[in-house]
Design a protein around this motif. Sequence first.
Motif, PDB file in Angstrom:
ATOM      1  N   ARG A 253       0.866  -1.176   0.000  1.00  0.00           N
ATOM      2  CA  ARG A 253       0.000   0.000   0.000  1.00  0.00           C
ATOM      3  C   ARG A 253       0.906   1.230   0.000  1.00  0.00           C
ATOM      4  NH1 ARG A 253      -3.133  -3.170  -1.232  1.00  0.00           N
ATOM      5  NH2 ARG A 253      -5.206  -3.636  -0.387  1.00  0.00           N
ATOM      6  N   PHE A 254       0.579   2.200  -0.855  1.00  0.00           N
ATOM      7  CA  PHE A 254       1.361   3.427  -0.959  1.00  0.00           C
ATOM      8  C   PHE A 254       0.497   4.585  -0.472  1.00  0.00           C
ATOM      9  CE2 PHE A 254       2.768   0.577  -4.431  1.00  0.00           C
ATOM     10  CZ  PHE A 254       3.994   0.237  -3.867  1.00  0.00           C
ATOM     11  N   VAL A 255       0.982   5.284   0.555  1.00  0.00           N
ATOM     12  CA  VAL A 255       0.190   6.309   1.235  1.00  0.00           C
ATOM     13  C   VAL A 255       1.002   7.591   1.361  1.00  0.00           C
ATOM     14  CG1 VAL A 255      -1.177   4.615   2.547  1.00  0.00           C
ATOM     15  CG2 VAL A 255       0.970   5.469   3.500  1.00  0.00           C
ATOM     16  N   ASP A 256       0.291   8.708   1.545  1.00  0.00           N
ATOM     17  CA  ASP A 256       0.971   9.991   1.739  1.00  0.00           C
ATOM     18  C   ASP A 256       1.590  10.088   3.128  1.00  0.00           C
ATOM     19  OD1 ASP A 256       0.272  10.830  -0.809  1.00  0.00           O
ATOM     20  OD2 ASP A 256      -1.638  11.656  -0.136  1.00  0.00           O
ATOM     21  N   ALA A 257       0.975   9.414   4.110  1.00  0.00           N
ATOM     22  CA  ALA A 257       1.486   9.429   5.485  1.00  0.00           C
ATOM     23  C   ALA A 257       1.016   8.161   6.174  1.00  0.00           C
ATOM     24  CB  ALA A 257       0.999  10.658   6.237  1.00  0.00           C
ATOM     25  N   LEU A 258       1.824   7.661   7.099  1.00  0.00           N
ATOM     26  CA  LEU A 258       1.417   6.483   7.872  1.00  0.00           C
ATOM     27  C   LEU A 258       0.237   6.844   8.764  1.00  0.00           C
ATOM     28  CD1 LEU A 258       4.920   5.119   8.941  1.00  0.00           C
ATOM     29  CD2 LEU A 258       3.443   4.234   7.131  1.00  0.00           C
ATOM     30  N   PRO A 259      -0.738   5.946   8.928  1.00  0.00           N
ATOM     31  CA  PRO A 259      -1.887   6.246   9.785  1.00  0.00           C
ATOM     32  C   PRO A 259      -1.460   6.336  11.252  1.00  0.00           C
ATOM     33  CG  PRO A 259      -1.914   3.939   9.119  1.00  0.00           C
ATOM     34  CD  PRO A 259      -0.807   4.596   8.344  1.00  0.00           C
ATOM     35  N   MET A 260      -1.906   7.392  11.927  1.00  0.00           N
ATOM     36  CA  MET A 260      -1.558   7.587  13.347  1.00  0.00           C
ATOM     37  C   MET A 260      -2.822   7.823  14.150  1.00  0.00           C
ATOM     38  SD  MET A 260       1.877   9.951  13.276  1.00  0.00           S
ATOM     39  CE  MET A 260       3.361   9.434  12.410  1.00  0.00           C
ATOM     40  N   ASN A 261      -2.782   7.380  15.410  1.00  0.00           N
ATOM     41  CA  ASN A 261      -3.915   7.649  16.291  1.00  0.00           C
ATOM     42  C   ASN A 261      -3.739   9.009  16.970  1.00  0.00           C
ATOM     43  OD1 ASN A 261      -1.996   7.264  18.266  1.00  0.00           O
ATOM     44  ND2 ASN A 261      -2.875   5.372  19.075  1.00  0.00           N
ATOM     45  N   ALA A 262      -4.621   9.308  17.908  1.00  0.00           N
ATOM     46  CA  ALA A 262      -4.597  10.629  18.542  1.00  0.00           C
ATOM     47  C   ALA A 262      -3.318  10.883  19.324  1.00  0.00           C
ATOM     48  CB  ALA A 262      -5.807  10.769  19.470  1.00  0.00           C
ATOM     49  N   GLN A 263      -2.643   9.793  19.732  1.00  0.00           N
ATOM     50  CA  GLN A 263      -1.384   9.942  20.465  1.00  0.00           C
ATOM     51  C   GLN A 263      -0.170   9.987  19.533  1.00  0.00           C
ATOM     52  OE1 GLN A 263      -3.750   7.507  21.514  1.00  0.00           O
ATOM     53  NE2 GLN A 263      -4.550   9.164  22.799  1.00  0.00           N
TER      54      GLN A 263
ATOM     55  N   LYS B 125       0.754   7.611  17.462  1.00  0.00           N
ATOM     56  CA  LYS B 125       1.361   6.296  17.333  1.00  0.00           C
ATOM     57  C   LYS B 125       0.811   5.575  16.102  1.00  0.00           C
ATOM     58  CE  LYS B 125       2.155   5.651  22.291  1.00  0.00           C
ATOM     59  NZ  LYS B 125       3.622   5.744  22.161  1.00  0.00           N
ATOM     60  N   VAL B 126       1.684   4.831  15.455  1.00  0.00           N
ATOM     61  CA  VAL B 126       1.275   3.991  14.327  1.00  0.00           C
ATOM     62  C   VAL B 126       0.937   2.607  14.880  1.00  0.00           C
ATOM     63  CG1 VAL B 126       1.962   2.984  12.132  1.00  0.00           C
ATOM     64  CG2 VAL B 126       2.775   5.265  12.760  1.00  0.00           C
ATOM     65  N   ARG B 127      -0.319   2.222  14.771  1.00  0.00           N
ATOM     66  CA  ARG B 127      -0.776   0.946  15.321  1.00  0.00           C
ATOM     67  C   ARG B 127      -0.869  -0.100  14.214  1.00  0.00           C
ATOM     68  NH1 ARG B 127      -6.249   1.697  18.306  1.00  0.00           N
ATOM     69  NH2 ARG B 127      -6.806   2.262  16.174  1.00  0.00           N
TER      70      ARG B 127
END
Length: 560
Positions: free
Chosen positions: A421-431, A433-435
């Motif tokens: 998967r190619f994304v503009d940014a890694l998904p992060m939560n409110a803290q 953190k990349v889960r």
Amino acid sequence: MTEWIGLDRIASRPLPGRTVALANGRALDHAAFRDEASRWRSAFEAAPGSRWALYFDDTAAFAAALFGAWHTGKAVYLCGDNLPETVARLRAEVDGFAGDFANEDVLTAGAPHAAAEWPPLDEDATHLMVFTSGSTGDATAIGKTLSQLAREVEALQATFGDTLGDAIVHGTVSHQHIYGLLFRLLWPLASGRPIAPRLFFHEEIVAALDRPALLVSSPAHLKRMPDTLDWSNARTHLRAVFSSGGALPQDAAAAAGHLLGLAPTEIYGSSETGGIAWRQWRGATPPWRALPGVEWRIADEHLEVSSPHLPTRDWWRSEDRAEADGAQGFRLTGRADRIVKIEERRVSLGALERQLASLPQVAEVRVVVLPEARLQLAAVVVPSSDGAARLANEGRRAFARALNDGLADAQDAVTRPRRWRFVDALPMNAQGKVREADLRALFRPERPQPQWLSRSDTSAELEIVLDPELAVFDGHFPQIAILPGVAQLDWAVRWGREAFALPPRFLRMEMLKFQRVLRPGARVRLHLEWLQAKSALGFRYESEHGAHASGRVVFGEEAV
């Protein structure tokens, strides 16, 4: 039963009439093996340096070179493959190479050694180096002495030897890894069981099992045993089936046991520890039982072992979590690090991420394991500016292929990511953190896998099951998940294009109706009809509850 000979005396003592290996219908007796080991003894004695990498496709050839090297005091480096990056890394570790290495100045066997005597090997001064990714993911050399290896094959013989006799040793695993080295080479040499060439295909296994035999295999082979082959010879002649290198699922163990006529015996251990425990599959998942001489305990949920297969009898903490099961056994409950097993290959997710991040097309990357029917590695990549330009110009498939090729010198096909998967940014939560759960969500399927019930030139029918994990259920709606109408239209068109030669251009929708909502878990039939005269695709979703949706999609040719 053939006499047991300690590993320190395998090449020292003449053993008339003893068969060491079988190849191309011929038997290699112990005298011929000893002659070949003598030639390698001469070559290694004349070669400078004390550290040598060995890689041979042929097990008997490797055995002769191994003992020839050991009898001249060389430390042997056991490399799992001969990929360019592996060889490049070894150049800094060893003084030379022997065997099947391309583009290297390799040592070759010499004339037979002049000395008639072969003194027994010193178990504590005879060394083997094996490589493992370790807890950090970096390739690490693990030192073994012949004493550790000898105690392990003695434990195997004490546990399983009485039922095996002089069975021929067949195997699907390589002797270049510690499991194959022990089970397909060292244990057979000590016990006098003939070593057969490595097998790769199930058809070869069926043909080979025409005499008393044992099979040294892996979950990868046992999970894929076809029931279309005639396994009657196996049920007649097999005395044991061993599996190691990764977890053997219960259903695979049961299926293999049914075809082969006996339950597989699974071996648990690692490059660092050697063999730790075993279990034989009969019905429900059995607990692990320690091999002779191995002690275990659980501390802070981690399995700890004390073993003669380790350098010392100090307690060694593994990264496997475990729990006791009765007085004598334990069960494994997962890993505490980021080392995973893919097709029985040990893969460090951290090391794989570092290798990908070193490529100029990659700015950030995370690698996860997708827990599907067959575990897969998946990579989420934030392209660099150069990578983004290449992605835009060449497309996703070509860009993924380029990244895959960038790993080719370090990883084989099994240990590279299968999905991207190619994304503009890694998904992060409110803290911030990349889960892993968020990364895995990027790979959740948008649509189910259909089962085609019928297909013709003008009509088709397929059945689908609406898995609750389908990404299309996200947000539709938080209180009560339903399948969006736009997804139903998209699926009808996609599967319509699989069934019929539809014109390329979408024109309009006609007679669209949504009668009942579709919920997660539903089993649905989709009826498709190609109305060529009207250039329209008719579709109808139905279940046991009745009609859910229907309509027509009108197509046309590309505008001129």
